[in-house]
Design a protein around this motif. Sequence first.
Motif, short mmCIF file in Angstrom:
data_model
loop_
_atom_site.label_atom_id
_atom_site.label_comp_id
_atom_site.label_asym_id
_atom_site.label_seq_id
_atom_site.Cartn_x
_atom_site.Cartn_y
_atom_site.Cartn_z
N MET A 30 0.46 -1.03 0.10
CA MET A 30 0.23 0.26 0.47
C MET A 30 0.84 0.73 0.03
SD MET A 30 -3.21 -1.16 -0.30
CE MET A 30 -4.13 0.66 0.26
N ARG A 41 2.05 1.99 -3.36
CA ARG A 41 1.24 2.24 -3.54
C ARG A 41 0.62 4.04 -4.10
NH1 ARG A 41 -1.74 -1.01 -7.02
NH2 ARG A 41 -2.98 0.70 -8.04
N TYR A 55 -0.26 4.79 -0.40
CA TYR A 55 -1.42 4.77 -0.08
C TYR A 55 -0.42 5.10 1.98
CZ TYR A 55 -4.71 4.78 -3.20
OH TYR A 55 -5.17 4.92 -3.89
N VAL A 91 -1.01 3.59 5.15
CA VAL A 91 -1.98 3.05 6.03
C VAL A 91 -1.87 3.21 7.62
CG1 VAL A 91 -2.63 0.93 7.19
CG2 VAL A 91 -1.20 1.11 4.83
N THR A 143 -4.60 -7.71 -2.12
CA THR A 143 -4.29 -6.42 -1.91
C THR A 143 -4.52 -5.04 -2.70
OG1 THR A 143 -3.26 -7.14 0.66
CG2 THR A 143 -2.31 -4.94 -0.63
N ALA A 147 -5.87 -1.66 -4.46
CA ALA A 147 -5.26 -0.81 -4.26
C ALA A 147 -6.05 0.18 -5.40
CB ALA A 147 -3.83 -0.67 -4.02
#
Length: 264
Positions: free
Chosen positions: A70, A73, A75, A77, A252, A256
Amino acid sequence: MTFHPVPEPRKTLTHANCVVSTPLGYRPLHLDLHVPPGDGPFPVVLWIHGGGWMTGSRVWTVDQRFHERMVARGYAVADVDYRLALEATYPAQQADVEAAVRWLRHHAAALRLDPARFAVLGESAGGQIAAVAALTGTGDTAIQAVILWYAPADLSTVPRQDDPFMFPAILLGGPLAERQAFARHASPLHNVHPAAPPFLLVHGTDDETVPFEEATGFAEALRAQGVRCDVLPVDGAGHVFTGATVEVGTLTEAGADFLDDVLR
């Protein structure tokens, strides 16, 4: 005695043990935050763990490389704490998630987060909490996107309605047969509305704990209100994606991809 393994170092962790709430008479509630390098502001995904409302921890993940994927990508968390059912009955769990959302939004500038792009990803029991928080959140608790992994949608129809010791009954404080209105109040299915954020439901087709039909029925209810709801069946998979023929990391990544689309 069963010993849990020594945790692997979390290479992406940037802010550990952030206190987001101190409910009177209970332990402080924490989150751990993983933020990509750079100036941001970054969208954030709140990870809400499962465990039947009775077990689990914010550091438990199904995909062992979840945070790495994540963060890569783009992001952030946030791994979120909530009180388990033997600590406090519902809606304490929803209040705990809302407290985390408020804390993150309040400190968004300092944490390099985008306050207009908050998503939740809840698995199993955590999915029920995440979904209701997203469906009821407004203002500083608003959620803009939801991903659910094998989450229950309707607590009012689970089996063994007279059993006070089944996990949903412990969550709600007694047998569901005596708490039907409360069970509906706590159920994502009975909280859908036209202004709900978009959903992605990822669910094993052979799940015997939370049947796949929970996902399809919930998707139909959201779509009937004009809300986007994508369903990603995981063929042959049971609960927690056991028996899946695909690697959990691909799920996952699919999440995303969904967030890229709805939060752009």
